[in-house]
Motif scaffolding. Structure first.
Motif, PDB file in Angstrom:
ATOM      1  N   SER A 136     -40.291  57.702  28.656  1.00  0.00           N
ATOM      2  CA  SER A 136     -39.952  57.815  26.936  1.00  0.00           C
ATOM      3  C   SER A 136     -39.551  60.025  26.918  1.00  0.00           C
ATOM      4  CB  SER A 136     -40.360  57.126  25.665  1.00  0.00           C
ATOM      5  OG  SER A 136     -40.820  56.108  26.162  1.00  0.00           O
ATOM      6  N   LEU A 137     -41.543  59.990  27.451  1.00  0.00           N
ATOM      7  CA  LEU A 137     -41.775  61.145  27.360  1.00  0.00           C
ATOM      8  C   LEU A 137     -41.018  62.095  28.591  1.00  0.00           C
ATOM      9  CD1 LEU A 137     -45.255  60.579  26.883  1.00  0.00           C
ATOM     10  CD2 LEU A 137     -44.259  60.868  25.052  1.00  0.00           C
ATOM     11  N   ALA A 138     -40.445  61.794  29.641  1.00  0.00           N
ATOM     12  CA  ALA A 138     -40.080  62.455  30.325  1.00  0.00           C
ATOM     13  C   ALA A 138     -38.237  62.827  29.734  1.00  0.00           C
ATOM     14  CB  ALA A 138     -39.625  62.113  31.262  1.00  0.00           C
ATOM     15  N   ALA A 139     -37.762  62.131  28.710  1.00  0.00           N
ATOM     16  CA  ALA A 139     -37.128  62.130  28.166  1.00  0.00           C
ATOM     17  C   ALA A 139     -36.894  62.725  27.136  1.00  0.00           C
ATOM     18  CB  ALA A 139     -35.793  60.782  27.421  1.00  0.00           C
ATOM     19  N   LEU A 140     -38.059  63.672  26.501  1.00  0.00           N
ATOM     20  CA  LEU A 140     -37.490  64.945  25.992  1.00  0.00           C
ATOM     21  C   LEU A 140     -37.672  66.382  26.841  1.00  0.00           C
ATOM     22  CD1 LEU A 140     -41.058  63.472  23.644  1.00  0.00           C
ATOM     23  CD2 LEU A 140     -38.975  63.812  22.236  1.00  0.00           C
ATOM     24  N   ALA A 141     -37.297  67.291  25.826  1.00  0.00           N
ATOM     25  CA  ALA A 141     -37.311  67.931  25.603  1.00  0.00           C
ATOM     26  C   ALA A 141     -38.840  69.112  26.431  1.00  0.00           C
ATOM     27  CB  ALA A 141     -36.296  69.412  25.070  1.00  0.00           C
ATOM     28  N   GLU A 142     -38.858  69.710  27.217  1.00  0.00           N
ATOM     29  CA  GLU A 142     -40.998  70.285  27.012  1.00  0.00           C
ATOM     30  C   GLU A 142     -41.593  70.954  25.948  1.00  0.00           C
ATOM     31  OE1 GLU A 142     -40.952  73.058  30.774  1.00  0.00           O
ATOM     32  OE2 GLU A 142     -39.588  71.734  32.016  1.00  0.00           O
TER      33      GLU A 142
ATOM     34  N   TYR B 147     -51.348  63.999  32.639  1.00  0.00           N
ATOM     35  CA  TYR B 147     -50.168  64.435  32.588  1.00  0.00           C
ATOM     36  C   TYR B 147     -49.631  64.216  31.332  1.00  0.00           C
ATOM     37  CZ  TYR B 147     -50.363  62.148  37.284  1.00  0.00           C
ATOM     38  OH  TYR B 147     -50.808  62.427  38.480  1.00  0.00           O
ATOM     39  N   VAL B 148     -50.132  63.861  30.318  1.00  0.00           N
ATOM     40  CA  VAL B 148     -49.989  63.632  28.865  1.00  0.00           C
ATOM     41  C   VAL B 148     -50.953  64.701  27.699  1.00  0.00           C
ATOM     42  CG1 VAL B 148     -49.391  62.513  27.268  1.00  0.00           C
ATOM     43  CG2 VAL B 148     -48.710  61.595  29.185  1.00  0.00           C
ATOM     44  N   SER B 149     -50.623  65.432  26.858  1.00  0.00           N
ATOM     45  CA  SER B 149     -51.454  65.906  26.030  1.00  0.00           C
ATOM     46  C   SER B 149     -50.874  65.598  24.568  1.00  0.00           C
ATOM     47  CB  SER B 149     -51.105  67.229  26.008  1.00  0.00           C
ATOM     48  OG  SER B 149     -49.581  67.906  26.019  1.00  0.00           O
ATOM     49  N   GLN B 150     -52.618  65.496  23.848  1.00  0.00           N
ATOM     50  CA  GLN B 150     -52.158  65.431  22.425  1.00  0.00           C
ATOM     51  C   GLN B 150     -52.876  66.304  21.296  1.00  0.00           C
ATOM     52  OE1 GLN B 150     -54.323  61.701  21.607  1.00  0.00           O
ATOM     53  NE2 GLN B 150     -54.338  60.700  23.051  1.00  0.00           N
ATOM     54  N   GLU B 151     -51.726  66.446  20.665  1.00  0.00           N
ATOM     55  CA  GLU B 151     -51.844  67.232  19.149  1.00  0.00           C
ATOM     56  C   GLU B 151     -51.991  66.047  18.290  1.00  0.00           C
ATOM     57  OE1 GLU B 151     -49.524  71.391  17.906  1.00  0.00           O
ATOM     58  OE2 GLU B 151     -48.156  69.320  17.900  1.00  0.00           O
TER      59      GLU B 151
ATOM     60  N   LEU C 218     -45.172  64.805  27.515  1.00  0.00           N
ATOM     61  CA  LEU C 218     -45.786  65.319  28.461  1.00  0.00           C
ATOM     62  C   LEU C 218     -46.490  66.813  28.838  1.00  0.00           C
ATOM     63  CD1 LEU C 218     -43.081  63.901  31.447  1.00  0.00           C
ATOM     64  CD2 LEU C 218     -45.473  62.641  30.690  1.00  0.00           C
ATOM     65  N   THR C 219     -47.136  66.937  30.022  1.00  0.00           N
ATOM     66  CA  THR C 219     -48.017  68.325  30.372  1.00  0.00           C
ATOM     67  C   THR C 219     -46.919  68.240  31.449  1.00  0.00           C
ATOM     68  OG1 THR C 219     -49.006  67.100  31.625  1.00  0.00           O
ATOM     69  CG2 THR C 219     -49.987  67.867  30.130  1.00  0.00           C
ATOM     70  N   ARG C 220     -47.248  70.016  31.820  1.00  0.00           N
ATOM     71  CA  ARG C 220     -45.716  70.156  33.296  1.00  0.00           C
ATOM     72  C   ARG C 220     -46.330  69.247  34.585  1.00  0.00           C
ATOM     73  NH1 ARG C 220     -44.223  76.392  33.874  1.00  0.00           N
ATOM     74  NH2 ARG C 220     -43.427  75.933  32.201  1.00  0.00           N
ATOM     75  N   THR C 221     -48.071  68.833  34.671  1.00  0.00           N
ATOM     76  CA  THR C 221     -48.237  68.380  35.499  1.00  0.00           C
ATOM     77  C   THR C 221     -47.344  66.740  35.585  1.00  0.00           C
ATOM     78  OG1 THR C 221     -50.984  69.718  35.905  1.00  0.00           O
ATOM     79  CG2 THR C 221     -50.458  67.844  37.066  1.00  0.00           C
ATOM     80  N   GLY C 222     -47.542  66.683  34.601  1.00  0.00           N
ATOM     81  CA  GLY C 222     -46.953  65.069  34.427  1.00  0.00           C
ATOM     82  C   GLY C 222     -46.072  65.235  34.420  1.00  0.00           C
ATOM     83  N   ARG C 223     -44.938  65.958  34.104  1.00  0.00           N
ATOM     84  CA  ARG C 223     -43.406  65.572  34.327  1.00  0.00           C
ATOM     85  C   ARG C 223     -43.538  66.044  35.775  1.00  0.00           C
ATOM     86  NH1 ARG C 223     -39.081  66.520  30.817  1.00  0.00           N
ATOM     87  NH2 ARG C 223     -40.895  66.606  29.042  1.00  0.00           N
ATOM     88  N   GLU C 224     -44.012  66.692  36.661  1.00  0.00           N
ATOM     89  CA  GLU C 224     -43.318  66.822  38.170  1.00  0.00           C
ATOM     90  C   GLU C 224     -44.185  66.025  39.144  1.00  0.00           C
ATOM     91  OE1 GLU C 224     -44.412  71.504  38.511  1.00  0.00           O
ATOM     92  OE2 GLU C 224     -46.110  70.050  39.348  1.00  0.00           O
ATOM     93  N   ALA C 225     -45.288  64.972  38.353  1.00  0.00           N
ATOM     94  CA  ALA C 225     -45.267  63.744  38.373  1.00  0.00           C
ATOM     95  C   ALA C 225     -45.100  62.512  38.676  1.00  0.00           C
ATOM     96  CB  ALA C 225     -46.919  63.479  38.746  1.00  0.00           C
TER      97      ALA C 225
ATOM     98  N   SER D 178     -40.657  69.591  17.596  1.00  0.00           N
ATOM     99  CA  SER D 178     -40.813  70.863  18.281  1.00  0.00           C
ATOM    100  C   SER D 178     -40.379  71.909  17.207  1.00  0.00           C
ATOM    101  CB  SER D 178     -39.347  70.881  19.221  1.00  0.00           C
ATOM    102  OG  SER D 178     -38.382  72.147  18.206  1.00  0.00           O
ATOM    103  N   SER D 179     -41.088  73.468  18.759  1.00  0.00           N
ATOM    104  CA  SER D 179     -40.788  74.924  17.886  1.00  0.00           C
ATOM    105  C   SER D 179     -39.493  74.865  17.452  1.00  0.00           C
ATOM    106  CB  SER D 179     -41.140  75.826  19.102  1.00  0.00           C
ATOM    107  OG  SER D 179     -40.742  75.546  20.486  1.00  0.00           O
ATOM    108  N   HIS D 180     -38.762  74.599  17.493  1.00  0.00           N
ATOM    109  CA  HIS D 180     -36.931  75.006  17.365  1.00  0.00           C
ATOM    110  C   HIS D 180     -36.835  74.467  16.315  1.00  0.00           C
ATOM    111  CE1 HIS D 180     -36.342  71.709  20.780  1.00  0.00           C
ATOM    112  NE2 HIS D 180     -34.992  71.248  19.625  1.00  0.00           N
TER     113      HIS D 180
END
Lengths: 96, 198
Positions: free
Chosen positions: A19-25, A57-61, A75-82, B87-89
């Motif tokens: 699900s998270l990988a389907a989102l934009a970065e 792999y995941v970050s929260q805000e 997803l973090t960059r590491t998460g996306r790559e993994a 998202s920011s945009h």
């Protein structure tokens, strides 16, 4: 690419990562929305997210929206790559 | 490499694809599903009402378009205040979309007003076609094939109906193919992601 990943391959975590990988970065999804989407309980989703967060792999805000606390996940960059590596590993199994 | 059979790998990949697709459907439903329903209802009621009571078309469309704008603004504000995806945009995109549609409507009404047009229904065809051009552009911008297809499909149906029908039956045609062309995809988007099992 890190290849097959046991942390990701657990069924609920695989759904969370997909699900998270389907989102934009730069996009983040609301915890409640993800919970509804995946039909998981608060506790279940929270536990799996903790595991993914520990793996980096995941970050929260956490934010206050209309004076109510809300958590957004991405997803973090590491998460996306993994995740990409895991998908490649699964495809390699299919191809072999 | 783990001891995973090819069948297990295939199932996992299918699960990944299904879940990712469901997230994208949910985003699409959130982004434009309700707007399509709102404007589909406005067009069904507007064209259908014009077919039944052409003498009251002016007041009917004024009320319906005002309600449509009010509903659109309410949905937009609600979506900004309680976003499911951040998202920011997104906030900047919301402003751009509002300006884009304002420009499209200004151009549509200006063209329908100033162009020398053939027949009393031609201004309707111009209005609908320019608005549908907005859907095509929006679809290309948002990478949504569905939005672009709605734009092209409704434009084609409008031109066909205009060539084939007299003014009054054309209103009924537009209620079905114009209003329905927005309403049905909007309802399908909403229902599809709710019905899909994760």
């Amino acid at each position: 690419m890190s290849g097959f990943d046991d942390i990701i391959h657990q069924p609920a975590r695989l759904k969370i990562m997909s699900s998270l990988a389907a989102l934009a970065e730069d996009e983040k999804v609301d915890f409640s929305h993800l919970k509804t989407l995946l039909r998981l309980s608060d506790g279940n989703l929270g536990a799996h997210l903790l595991k993914l967060e520990e793996a980096g792999y995941v970050s929260q805000e956490k934010l206050f929206v209309d004076r109510k606390p809300r958590t957004f996940l991405q997803l973090t960059r590491t998460g996306r790559e993994a995740f990409q590596g895991h998908v490649q590993a699964l495809k390699a199994i299919l191809g072999s | 490499m783990p001891t995973l059979t090819s069948e297990e790998a295939r199932l996992a990949l299918a699960d990944i694809e299904k879940t990712g697709k469901r997230m994208k459907q949910a985003m699409a439903a959130d982004a434009f599903g309700y707007y399509l329903i709102v404007w589909g209802l406005v067009w069904v009621a507007g064209f259908g009402g014009t077919f039944l009571r052409p003498d009251r078309a002016g007041i009917l469309w004024t009320v319906l378009v005002s309600l449509g704008i009010l509903a659109t603004a309410t949905l937009g504000i609600a979506s900004q205040r309680r976003p499911k995806i951040r998202s920011s945009h997104h906030r900047a995109a919301g402003r751009q979309i509002t300006l884009f549609w304002t420009a499209i409507l200004v151009y549509a009404y200006t063209l329908a007003w100033i162009l020398p047009l053939r027949g009393e229904m031609a201004p309707v065809v111009v209005l609908v076609s320019v608005i549908m051009l907005g859907y095509v552009i929006m679809g290309l911008w948002a990478r949504s094939l569905l939005l672009s297809l709605i734009g092209l499909g409704v434009t084609a149906a409008t031109l066909l109906g205009w060539h084939l029908l007299q003014p009054l039956p054309f209103m009924l045609w537009m209620a079905v193919f114009g209003g329905g062309g927005l309403l049905i995809p909007g309802a399908v988007i909403q229902l599809r992601w709710r019905a899909a099992k994760p």
